[in-house]
Design an enzyme around this catalytic site. Structure first.
Site: not given
Length: 251
Positions: A134, A148, A152
């Protein structure tokens, strides 16, 4: 104790490469899963490392076939490290649908396909660790990092659920949340040429979104984190050593 077998995607650079080197240093063996086997660094040319061609664009059937091939290399896979991925960056308004879909396909859906492919053999084996990379961005989101970070955040949710689901089979699942490490990660966000950076909207000049965009270049190569120390903690978690000695690891 028999050497562990690590399967590490994106093992040709960054944290993936450093983790592979740490594992073999500790006497373990590594399956280095990379998109271009002919371009691997010399460090991966080692009898304890088997390089396999691996592509995050593969279908579920292709990953299922690949997983069988990976288990045949050393007879087991003890640690499945989902490390390969990238960052698509830009303000939310600047983001483009196809690029956002690609970000999620690589960082989330491909990871899911890999996990589904490996789990039947891992369950049969009755032991193993799934380690999903992660990010600190999986805990808190930031301007120009929203897409992004969203990918995650998804990795965090999947990992947390999966940990509870696979524990009855003797398996562990953990999310690793790296902060700012000196790897090539930000090099792909070069503002002058990267396809991973959304087209700029001038209205955001002088705002946190474009301040963050500029910082991508300024910060590249100057991150405070030492990759070797980072992967040492990852190895220790699996081995139950160092800062994780005696720790209870349960979802």
């Amino acid at each position: 104790m028999a050497p562990r077998v690590w399967h590490i995607s994106g093992a040709n650079k960054g944290l993936g490469l450093q983790l592979a080197l740490k594992a073999i240093k500790e006497g373990d063996r590594v399956i280095a899963a990379v998109r271009s086997p002919d371009k691997v660094p010399d460090e991966l040319k080692n009898d304890s490392i088997k390089v396999l061609q691996f592509d995050l664009s593969w279908s579920q059937d292709e990953f299922n076939s690949y997983a069988k091939k990976a288990f045949d290399v050393f007879g087991s896979v003890d640690v499945l490290v989902n490390n390969a991925g990238y960052a698509y960056l830009g303000a939310i308004e600047e983001s483009e649908d196809e690029a956002v879909k690609q970000q999620f396909d690589v960082n989330v859906f491909a990871m899911l396909r890999v996990i589904r492919a490996f789990l039947p053999a891992l369950r049969k084996q009755g032991s193993g660790t799934i380690m999903n990379l992660s990010s600190i961005g999986g805990v808190s989101s930031f301007p120009t990092n929203g897409i992004y970070c969203a990918s995650k955040f998804a990795v965090e949710a999947i990992t947390q659920a999966l940990a509870g689901e696979v524990e009855p089979f003797g398996l562990q699942c953990v999310a690793v949340e790296p902060g700012y490490f000196r790897t090539e990660f930000l090099a792909n966000a070069n503002t002058s040429q990267s396809a991973n950076l959304a087209p700029a909207i001038d209205a955001y000049d002088g705002t946190p979104a474009h301040d963050a965009r500029k910082a991508l270049d300024d910060y590249n190569g100057k991150q405070p984190g030492n990759p070797e120390k980072g992967v040492a903690r990852m190895w220790e978690y699996v081995a139950g050593e160092g800062m994780f000695a005696g720790a209870v690891r349960s979802w």
